[in-house]
Design a protein around this motif. Structure first.
Motif, short mmCIF file in Angstrom:
data_model
loop_
_atom_site.label_atom_id
_atom_site.label_comp_id
_atom_site.label_asym_id
_atom_site.label_seq_id
_atom_site.Cartn_x
_atom_site.Cartn_y
_atom_site.Cartn_z
N GLY A 266 0.81 -1.22 0.00
CA GLY A 266 0.00 0.00 0.00
C GLY A 266 0.83 1.26 0.00
N GLY A 267 2.06 1.18 -0.54
CA GLY A 267 2.97 2.33 -0.52
C GLY A 267 2.88 3.17 -1.78
N ILE A 268 3.94 3.96 -2.03
CA ILE A 268 3.91 4.90 -3.14
C ILE A 268 5.33 5.13 -3.67
CG2 ILE A 268 4.10 6.93 -1.62
CD1 ILE A 268 2.26 8.43 -3.55
N VAL A 269 5.43 5.28 -5.00
CA VAL A 269 6.67 5.66 -5.67
C VAL A 269 6.42 7.02 -6.34
CG1 VAL A 269 8.34 5.09 -7.48
CG2 VAL A 269 7.35 3.27 -6.06
N MET A 270 7.15 8.04 -5.90
CA MET A 270 6.94 9.41 -6.36
C MET A 270 8.01 9.72 -7.41
SD MET A 270 5.94 10.96 -2.60
CE MET A 270 4.72 12.16 -3.11
N LYS A 298 1.34 0.37 -15.30
CA LYS A 298 1.19 -0.93 -15.95
C LYS A 298 1.62 -2.07 -15.03
CE LYS A 298 2.86 -3.59 -19.96
NZ LYS A 298 3.75 -3.56 -21.16
N VAL A 299 2.71 -1.87 -14.29
CA VAL A 299 3.26 -2.94 -13.45
C VAL A 299 2.50 -3.10 -12.15
CG1 VAL A 299 5.30 -3.64 -12.10
CG2 VAL A 299 5.57 -2.75 -14.43
N ALA A 300 2.13 -1.98 -11.51
CA ALA A 300 1.58 -2.06 -10.15
C ALA A 300 0.32 -1.24 -9.93
CB ALA A 300 2.64 -1.64 -9.14
N GLY A 301 -0.15 -0.53 -10.95
CA GLY A 301 -1.39 0.20 -10.80
C GLY A 301 -1.18 1.67 -10.48
N ALA A 302 -2.19 2.46 -10.78
CA ALA A 302 -2.12 3.91 -10.58
C ALA A 302 -2.12 4.30 -9.12
CB ALA A 302 -3.27 4.61 -11.31
N ASP A 303 -2.46 3.37 -8.23
CA ASP A 303 -2.59 3.74 -6.82
C ASP A 303 -1.27 3.67 -6.05
OD1 ASP A 303 -2.51 1.00 -6.98
OD2 ASP A 303 -4.12 0.65 -5.52
N ILE A 304 -0.13 3.47 -6.75
CA ILE A 304 1.15 3.57 -6.04
C ILE A 304 2.00 4.72 -6.58
CG2 ILE A 304 1.14 1.06 -5.69
CD1 ILE A 304 3.83 1.16 -7.42
N LEU A 352 -0.76 9.63 -1.76
CA LEU A 352 0.08 10.01 -0.62
C LEU A 352 -0.76 10.23 0.63
CD1 LEU A 352 1.53 12.41 1.21
CD2 LEU A 352 2.90 10.50 0.36
N LEU A 353 -1.94 10.82 0.46
CA LEU A 353 -2.81 11.00 1.62
C LEU A 353 -3.20 9.65 2.22
CD1 LEU A 353 -5.12 13.90 0.38
CD2 LEU A 353 -3.53 13.99 2.31
N ARG A 354 -3.48 8.66 1.38
CA ARG A 354 -3.80 7.31 1.89
C ARG A 354 -2.62 6.73 2.65
NH1 ARG A 354 -3.24 4.55 -2.52
NH2 ARG A 354 -1.23 3.74 -1.80
N VAL A 355 -1.42 6.84 2.07
CA VAL A 355 -0.22 6.31 2.72
C VAL A 355 -0.01 6.97 4.08
CG1 VAL A 355 2.31 6.26 2.58
CG2 VAL A 355 0.93 5.62 0.59
N LEU A 356 -0.17 8.28 4.13
CA LEU A 356 0.05 9.00 5.39
C LEU A 356 -1.01 8.62 6.41
CD1 LEU A 356 1.88 10.99 6.77
CD2 LEU A 356 0.62 12.87 5.70
#
Length: 420
Positions: A266-270, A298-304, A352-356
């Protein structure tokens, strides 16, 4: 509302600034509309370091509205519709074992003073709620990330103190090993591994960051550290300014298998805009940056996915992304490539708001846990600039404490299952 006024002014001035006008490009019109509804949250900006380099942090001598020697100033921030920014409290690796803590505190201080000097523009923020509140007030939420574990001088007490001062992420390493973690250069072969990833103290640090609610930033670490942290952290992790390794095979970027683990966590790559990480060359275009967004989706979805421009921390930027004012160009390009409004809003700030928020939930669930006060073994940090107060006759205690930590980490999955 101020942003709506800025929106109108921006559209009126687009042609003179080199951007495409809304009448010529409906994607830009839609991009700016989405940015008025969802805050653009950028993961990494080095303006505070430029204030150190150029002005020795004498902010009273600086006009941030019209500063011309940086990628970032207030006018550019307003044109770029920057809703929230993690300002980097960065000091170079050569401060390690010397005055890294002092210099980092001074960088934290300059971010606070930016907010105090320009309260009509910046609102100091430490939480997901603060970001949404600042956006409601038409201000840029200003958060702090410390870039490089060397800034802690291997001290959990320093970590906690920086958290109390408002720091909300720590990049575990910069471009040097710490006494407890390997940096990305190890994967290039230019530096030796010292810890095979994280040392036992490095694992203590991850646990304590979870307890505090501090985001763990994996930009600048080895793949081994990425995987170790993803396996053990209870909270989602971030890459505050990294791009996709499959698009540009630079060791600062994120491999596909790690992208998938970030998705699971459930993380993020910025996404970083530095040419060397975008095309692995000295030149790049806006479209090349969008390629990284497309690949990660494509690899992991728009939500990361998020934005991590690295403005004022790099020497080369893509054509069309020369400064902070140009970020809406990326949003328009994603829409042009068929991204939905929901996917764009996710990348802008919702992810990012979800991650935080989830990191804050982990923190709240650990309120009963005591702060870790077991220091790193002295032999691991012994150097001519460090005293040994408190370590006398403590060797046996440290050995037992390390053993207890390793046992706790080994049992953690069973403890978690029992709690569930």
């Amino acid at each position: 509302m101020l942003f709506k006024v800025i929106f109108a002014v921006y559209l009126a001035l687009c042609s003179s600034s080199g951007a495409v006008t809304s009448t010529e490009d409906p994607f830009m019109t839609r991009a700016l509309q989405l940015m008025s509804e969802t805050p653009l949250i950028d993961g990494h900006n080095d303006l505070p370091w430029q204030l150190r380099k150029q002005f020795n942090n004498e902010l009273n001598k600086v006009d941030l509205y019209n500063l011309t020697t940086t990628h970032t100033n207030i006018n550019k921030i307003q044109q770029g519709r920057l809703g929230a920014q993690f300002w980097s409290a960065y000091v170079p690796c050569d401060t390690q074992y010397k005055d890294a803590v002092r210099q980092t505190l001074e960088q934290i201080d300059v971010v606070h003073r930016m907010c105090q000097k320009y309260p009509e523009i910046f609102m100091f923020a430490t939480s997901s709620h603060d970001i949404t509140e600042a956006f409601r007030m038409n201000k840029t939420a200003s958060l702090i990330g410390v870039e490089g574990g060397h800034s802690l001088d291997s001290s959990l007490g320093t970590l906690r103190t920086m958290y109390h001062l408002g720091v909300r992420y720590l990049t575990l390493t910069h471009s040097c090993n710490t006494p407890w973690a390997d940096n990305w250069r190890v994967d290039t072969g230019s530096e030796p591994s010292e810890h095979n990833g994280l040392s036992p103290f490095g694992k203590q640090l991850i646990v304590e960051m979870n307890r505090l609610g501090m985001l763990i930033d994996l930009a600048h670490v080895t793949v081994a550290v990425m995987n170790q942290v993803l396996d053990m952290s209870k909270a989602p992790v971030i890459f505050s300014h990294s791009s996709a390794y499959s698009v540009c095979p630079h060791k600062r970027n994120v491999p596909d298998d790690v992208l998938r683990k970030v998705k699971q966590k459930g993380g993020i790559v910025m996404v970083n805009f530095y040419n060397d990480y975008v095309t692995c060359s000295k030149t790049a275009k806006l479209s090349h940056v969008a390629d990284h967004f497309d690949h990660i989706k494509k690899v992991a979805g728009a939500d990361i996915i998020g934005f991590g421009g690295d403005y004022d921390g790099v020497t080369r930027l893509p054509e069309g992304l020369e400064d902070v004012s140009k970020v809406p160009n990326v949003v328009a390009e994603l829409l042009r490539r068929g991204w939905t409004d929901e996917e764009v809003k996710a990348a802008l700030g919702d992810n990012l708001l979800r991650v935080l928020r989830n990191t804050e939930k982990v923190r709240d669930s650990l309120q009963g846990a005591s702060p870790d006060d077991v220091p790193i073994p002295y032999d691991e940090v012994k150097n001519p600039c460090r005293t040994s107060y408190g370590y006398s006759n403590a060797g046996a205690v440290h050995s037992l404490s390390t053993l207890a930590l390793l046992l706790t980490l080994a049992l953690q999955p069973f403890i978690t299952l029992t709690a569930l």
